[in-house]
Design a protein around this motif. Sequence first.
Motif, PDB file in Angstrom:
ATOM      1  N   ASN A 110      -6.305 -17.124 -60.769  1.00 43.07           N
ATOM      2  CA  ASN A 110      -5.591 -16.484 -61.874  1.00 43.07           C
ATOM      3  C   ASN A 110      -5.782 -14.978 -61.888  1.00 43.07           C
ATOM      4  O   ASN A 110      -4.898 -14.238 -62.341  1.00 43.07           O
ATOM      5  N   LYS A 111      -6.927 -14.531 -61.390  1.00 40.97           N
ATOM      6  CA  LYS A 111      -7.213 -13.095 -61.385  1.00 40.97           C
ATOM      7  C   LYS A 111      -7.776 -12.696 -60.025  1.00 40.97           C
ATOM      8  O   LYS A 111      -8.375 -13.515 -59.334  1.00 40.97           O
ATOM      9  N   GLU A 112      -7.591 -11.419 -59.695  1.00 37.47           N
ATOM     10  CA  GLU A 112      -8.024 -10.959 -58.375  1.00 37.47           C
ATOM     11  C   GLU A 112      -9.535 -11.037 -58.218  1.00 37.47           C
ATOM     12  O   GLU A 112     -10.043 -11.264 -57.115  1.00 37.47           O
ATOM     13  N   ARG A 113     -10.256 -10.865 -59.310  1.00 34.52           N
ATOM     14  CA  ARG A 113     -11.722 -10.923 -59.206  1.00 34.52           C
ATOM     15  C   ARG A 113     -12.230 -12.335 -58.907  1.00 34.52           C
ATOM     16  O   ARG A 113     -13.396 -12.516 -58.551  1.00 34.52           O
ATOM     17  N   ASP A 114     -11.340 -13.327 -59.069  1.00 36.52           N
ATOM     18  CA  ASP A 114     -11.721 -14.703 -58.729  1.00 36.52           C
ATOM     19  C   ASP A 114     -11.685 -14.955 -57.226  1.00 36.52           C
ATOM     20  O   ASP A 114     -12.184 -15.987 -56.769  1.00 36.52           O
ATOM     21  N   MET A 115     -11.086 -14.024 -56.481  1.00 37.13           N
ATOM     22  CA  MET A 115     -10.941 -14.211 -55.032  1.00 37.13           C
ATOM     23  C   MET A 115     -12.176 -13.645 -54.330  1.00 37.13           C
ATOM     24  O   MET A 115     -12.216 -12.474 -53.952  1.00 37.13           O
ATOM     25  N   VAL A 116     -13.154 -14.493 -54.175  1.00 35.56           N
ATOM     26  CA  VAL A 116     -14.438 -14.039 -53.611  1.00 35.56           C
ATOM     27  C   VAL A 116     -14.878 -14.855 -52.405  1.00 35.56           C
ATOM     28  O   VAL A 116     -15.857 -14.503 -51.738  1.00 35.56           O
ATOM     29  N   LYS A 117     -14.158 -15.926 -52.110  1.00 38.99           N
ATOM     30  CA  LYS A 117     -14.596 -16.810 -51.027  1.00 38.99           C
ATOM     31  C   LYS A 117     -13.647 -16.674 -49.843  1.00 38.99           C
ATOM     32  O   LYS A 117     -12.513 -17.139 -49.871  1.00 38.99           O
ATOM     33  N   PHE A 118     -14.112 -16.016 -48.787  1.00 39.00           N
ATOM     34  CA  PHE A 118     -13.302 -15.789 -47.586  1.00 39.00           C
ATOM     35  C   PHE A 118     -14.052 -16.299 -46.370  1.00 39.00           C
ATOM     36  O   PHE A 118     -15.281 -16.243 -46.296  1.00 39.00           O
ATOM     37  N   MET A 119     -13.280 -16.789 -45.415  1.00 44.26           N
ATOM     38  CA  MET A 119     -13.878 -17.220 -44.158  1.00 44.26           C
ATOM     39  C   MET A 119     -14.207 -16.002 -43.295  1.00 44.26           C
ATOM     40  O   MET A 119     -15.170 -16.010 -42.536  1.00 44.26           O
ATOM     41  N   VAL A 120     -13.392 -14.952 -43.407  1.00 41.76           N
ATOM     42  CA  VAL A 120     -13.652 -13.702 -42.686  1.00 41.76           C
ATOM     43  C   VAL A 120     -14.782 -12.972 -43.400  1.00 41.76           C
ATOM     44  O   VAL A 120     -14.728 -12.761 -44.607  1.00 41.76           O
TER      45      VAL A 120
END
Length: 450
Positions: free
Chosen positions: A156-166
Amino acid sequence: MGGSLPAEEDVLSGNSSAEDKYKAWMRHRYNDCVECLSELLGHDSFRVKESSLCTLMKFVELEAECPLVAEQWKGSIAFPHHLLKVVVNGLIPIHEDASLLISRFQEYMEFDDVRYFVMKAVTESIGQVMQKTKERPLPFYQQNVFSLISSINMPNKERDMVKFMVKQDKREEWKVSKLQTHKQAFERMWLTFLKYQLPSGLYKKVLVILHDSILPHMNEPTLMIDFLTVAYGVGGAISLLALNGLFILIHQHNLEYPDFYKKLYSLLDPSIYHVKYRARFFHLADLFLSSSHLPAYLVAAFIKRLSRLALTAPPEALLMVIPFICNLFRRHPACKVLMHRPNGPQDLSEDPYIMEQEEPSESRALESSVWEIQSLQNHYHPDVAHAAAILKQSLSEIEDDISGLLELSASELFDKEIKKTSANVPLEFEQVRGLFGKKNDIFAEHFALD
């Protein structure tokens, strides 16, 4: 898998160093391994499929950490999207159901970068596969695609995007770390999927989740107007399900839909009291008919058609629709002439209301009465008769809360009835004395009932 490789024979027979030849040979063996694993995604055994999937995703993870190709430009991040595309194509076969394998894949969709490239790969696959079939439905393929994309949990928010494979430090500069980019990919994927004809069952599944799982995550929800208006015009359960999405577009995005209420009126047929989407339909109908600016003839037409259909409705539906109709009377006092006409009816020989008239304004509903509800006062079910008896009294100004009645089922009604405790009713009867119940029976002299 990061791009096309020169032919293995050319490298090994060239003037490259032994180390370069060894690297090229290893790279080709790796590609052969990936190709074999991708073929095993279609194996008959689920264990084989699962092992192949997990191995390929491990390769994706390793390539994300240690890219096989150099950066294309300064600041870019190499993600093994070619390898991930191989996995996605294996998850959405054309001729078999892959829902079990797709459910196994869900854990990898928690990675934001994986989710983004899955959406891009699915979009590309849909375009390629569906164009080859001349837009005819492919039930297995489209169901597999739906199983994969309907399970996508968008942040829902950009700050929720914290889990990346890279794991690179410069990931913050990567466009894949931006929520706007994800929304664009999500929107393009769904629009591409819905562009082609869907099987009827899948059509309904899409409409069920559209209002809360798709529209809120689109950059431009109004792009769904064409899909929803076509669905609304199909009729039956599909039209009922399209109401949710249309409600959001009308109230939140100022969609203008000509003849909306005429179409809503046409959806009122005997099936609305029996379909499993009944609760959703009446919840939305309640919202659409809540405006005090609606003309009296329109609301009266809805009241009359609902009342007429109520004559053949099951008790659980009647216990919901009678308070629903009473609420319409409360909101629109001009319609109370259907309950009580001060000057009395002009003609009682027949009902002036025209049930078959598709245009509410020409149905002559305001000239009629709700005799149907009055007839329900003699219904065999006491709760229905009691609910219908409210028309004998003057309606209070406070609306009835029908939210608890929308989901009422026949089994719940039955359970409620059998749990009722009734008081002992005094009865006059003659106690049995003999074997055959006669006073002076000879058996009574020799036998007793213990």
